[in-house]
Write an enzyme that holds these catalytic residues in place. Structure first.
Site, PDB file in Angstrom:
ATOM      1  N   GLY A  95       0.802  -1.218   0.000  1.00  0.00           N
ATOM      2  CA  GLY A  95       0.000   0.000   0.000  1.00  0.00           C
ATOM      3  C   GLY A  95       0.830   1.260   0.000  1.00  0.00           C
ATOM      4  O   GLY A  95       0.288   2.362   0.044  1.00  0.00           O
ATOM      5  N   CYS A  96       2.136   1.126  -0.049  1.00  0.00           N
ATOM      6  CA  CYS A  96       3.021   2.277  -0.093  1.00  0.00           C
ATOM      7  C   CYS A  96       3.589   2.413  -1.500  1.00  0.00           C
ATOM      8  O   CYS A  96       3.940   1.415  -2.129  1.00  0.00           O
ATOM      9  CB  CYS A  96       4.178   2.118   0.895  1.00  0.00           C
ATOM     10  SG  CYS A  96       3.651   2.009   2.616  1.00  0.00           S
ATOM     11  N   ALA A  97       3.678   3.635  -1.983  1.00  0.00           N
ATOM     12  CA  ALA A  97       4.253   3.865  -3.306  1.00  0.00           C
ATOM     13  C   ALA A  97       5.747   3.552  -3.300  1.00  0.00           C
ATOM     14  O   ALA A  97       6.294   3.088  -4.287  1.00  0.00           O
ATOM     15  CB  ALA A  97       4.020   5.308  -3.738  1.00  0.00           C
ATOM     16  N   SER A  98       6.395   3.783  -2.177  1.00  0.00           N
ATOM     17  CA  SER A  98       7.822   3.491  -2.016  1.00  0.00           C
ATOM     18  C   SER A  98       7.985   2.092  -1.452  1.00  0.00           C
ATOM     19  O   SER A  98       7.027   1.466  -1.002  1.00  0.00           O
ATOM     20  CB  SER A  98       8.446   4.480  -1.037  1.00  0.00           C
ATOM     21  OG  SER A  98       8.144   5.791  -1.385  1.00  0.00           O
TER      22      SER A  98
END
Length: 136
Positions: free
Chosen positions: A49-52
Protein backbone atom coordinates in the site's frame (compact mmCIF):
# COMPACT_ATOMS: atom_id res chain seq x y z
CA UNK A 1 -1.13 9.85 25.09
CA UNK A 2 1.86 10.74 22.94
CA UNK A 3 5.34 9.59 23.81
CA UNK A 4 7.83 12.27 24.91
CA UNK A 5 9.85 11.76 21.70
CA UNK A 6 6.73 12.51 19.65
CA UNK A 7 5.96 15.57 21.77
CA UNK A 8 9.50 16.77 20.99
CA UNK A 9 8.75 16.50 17.26
CA UNK A 10 5.52 18.46 17.77
CA UNK A 11 7.48 21.17 19.62
CA UNK A 12 10.03 21.29 16.79
CA UNK A 13 7.21 21.66 14.25
CA UNK A 14 5.71 24.53 16.25
CA UNK A 15 9.08 26.28 16.15
CA UNK A 16 9.50 25.78 12.39
CA UNK A 17 7.22 28.24 10.65
CA UNK A 18 6.90 27.02 7.09
CA UNK A 19 6.20 23.60 5.69
CA UNK A 20 9.45 23.44 3.71
CA UNK A 21 11.41 23.65 6.96
CA UNK A 22 9.16 21.02 8.52
CA UNK A 23 9.56 18.79 5.47
CA UNK A 24 13.36 19.08 5.77
CA UNK A 25 13.09 18.26 9.48
CA UNK A 26 11.13 15.07 8.72
CA UNK A 27 13.82 14.06 6.21
CA UNK A 28 16.54 14.74 8.81
CA UNK A 29 14.70 12.51 11.30
CA UNK A 30 14.84 9.76 8.71
CA UNK A 31 18.52 10.32 8.00
CA UNK A 32 19.27 10.06 11.72
CA UNK A 33 17.72 6.57 11.92
CA UNK A 34 19.93 3.52 11.72
CA UNK A 35 19.29 1.68 8.44
CA UNK A 36 17.37 -1.56 8.67
CA UNK A 37 19.56 -4.63 8.29
CA UNK A 38 19.32 -5.87 4.70
CA UNK A 39 18.47 -9.37 6.04
CA UNK A 40 15.24 -7.90 7.47
CA UNK A 41 14.11 -6.46 4.13
CA UNK A 42 12.03 -9.46 3.21
CA UNK A 43 8.44 -9.92 1.99
CA UNK A 44 7.21 -10.53 5.56
CA UNK A 45 8.38 -7.07 6.68
CA UNK A 46 7.40 -5.20 3.50
CA UNK A 47 4.39 -2.92 3.84
CA UNK A 48 1.88 -3.13 1.01
CA UNK A 49 0.00 0.00 0.00
CA UNK A 50 3.02 2.28 -0.09
CA UNK A 51 4.25 3.87 -3.31
CA UNK A 52 7.82 3.49 -2.02
CA UNK A 53 9.55 0.40 -0.76
CA UNK A 54 8.82 0.24 3.00
CA UNK A 55 9.83 -2.35 5.58
CA UNK A 56 8.80 -2.46 9.24
CA UNK A 57 10.33 -4.92 11.67
CA UNK A 58 8.38 -4.94 14.96
CA UNK A 59 9.67 -6.26 18.28
CA UNK A 60 8.00 -6.92 21.60
CA UNK A 61 10.37 -6.91 24.56
CA UNK A 62 9.18 -7.01 28.15
CA UNK A 63 5.64 -6.29 27.00
CA UNK A 64 6.75 -3.12 25.22
CA UNK A 65 6.36 -2.49 21.51
CA UNK A 66 9.04 -1.12 19.23
CA UNK A 67 9.95 -1.36 15.60
CA UNK A 68 12.70 -0.59 13.16
CA UNK A 69 11.97 0.47 9.64
CA UNK A 70 13.39 1.65 6.39
CA UNK A 71 12.37 2.97 3.00
CA UNK A 72 13.98 3.82 -0.30
CA UNK A 73 12.38 7.30 -0.13
CA UNK A 74 13.85 9.88 2.26
CA UNK A 75 10.53 11.48 3.22
CA UNK A 76 9.09 8.05 3.99
CA UNK A 77 12.13 7.22 6.13
CA UNK A 78 11.31 10.40 8.01
CA UNK A 79 7.67 9.36 8.42
CA UNK A 80 8.90 6.04 9.82
CA UNK A 81 11.00 8.00 12.33
CA UNK A 82 7.90 10.00 13.31
CA UNK A 83 5.91 6.78 13.81
CA UNK A 84 8.73 5.31 15.88
CA UNK A 85 8.58 8.38 18.12
CA UNK A 86 4.82 7.86 18.45
CA UNK A 87 4.81 4.10 19.14
CA UNK A 88 8.19 2.83 20.34
CA UNK A 89 8.25 2.00 24.03
CA UNK A 90 4.50 1.75 24.52
CA UNK A 91 3.02 -1.26 26.29
CA UNK A 92 1.93 -3.52 23.45
CA UNK A 93 -1.73 -3.44 24.56
CA UNK A 94 -1.79 0.37 24.21
CA UNK A 95 -0.51 0.46 20.62
CA UNK A 96 -3.85 -0.29 18.91
CA UNK A 97 -5.51 2.39 21.05
CA UNK A 98 -3.26 5.23 19.89
CA UNK A 99 -5.21 7.82 17.92
CA UNK A 100 -2.50 8.06 15.27
CA UNK A 101 -4.62 10.33 13.08
CA UNK A 102 -5.22 12.73 15.93
CA UNK A 103 -1.60 12.73 17.02
CA UNK A 104 -0.29 13.19 13.48
CA UNK A 105 -2.81 16.02 12.95
CA UNK A 106 -0.75 17.95 15.52
CA UNK A 107 1.95 18.01 12.83
CA UNK A 108 -0.46 19.01 10.01
CA UNK A 109 0.99 16.20 7.91
CA UNK A 110 -2.21 15.36 6.05
CA UNK A 111 -2.40 18.80 4.49
CA UNK A 112 1.13 18.53 3.11
CA UNK A 113 1.56 14.93 2.00
CA UNK A 114 0.53 13.63 -1.39
CA UNK A 115 -2.37 11.20 -1.43
CA UNK A 116 0.06 8.35 -2.16
CA UNK A 117 2.21 9.27 0.86
CA UNK A 118 -0.90 9.60 3.05
CA UNK A 119 -2.08 6.17 1.91
CA UNK A 120 1.35 4.74 2.65
CA UNK A 121 1.36 6.33 6.10
CA UNK A 122 -2.05 4.78 6.82
CA UNK A 123 -0.74 1.40 5.61
CA UNK A 124 2.23 1.63 8.01
CA UNK A 125 -0.05 2.55 10.92
CA UNK A 126 -2.37 -0.34 10.09
CA UNK A 127 0.56 -2.78 9.99
CA UNK A 128 1.75 -1.53 13.41
CA UNK A 129 -1.75 -1.93 14.87
CA UNK A 130 -2.23 -5.42 13.45
CA UNK A 131 1.10 -6.66 14.77
CA UNK A 132 0.52 -5.17 18.21
CA UNK A 133 -3.07 -6.45 18.42
CA UNK A 134 -1.89 -9.96 17.56
CA UNK A 135 0.62 -9.80 20.42
CA UNK A 136 -1.63 -8.32 23.10
Amino acid sequence: MAQPAFDDIVADFEFLEDWEDRYRHVIELGRAMEPLDEALKVPATKVDGCASQVWLHPRINGGRFSFEGDSDAMIVRGLIAVLRALYNGLPVAEVPRVDAGGELARLSLNEHLSSQRSNGLRAMIERIRIVAAAES
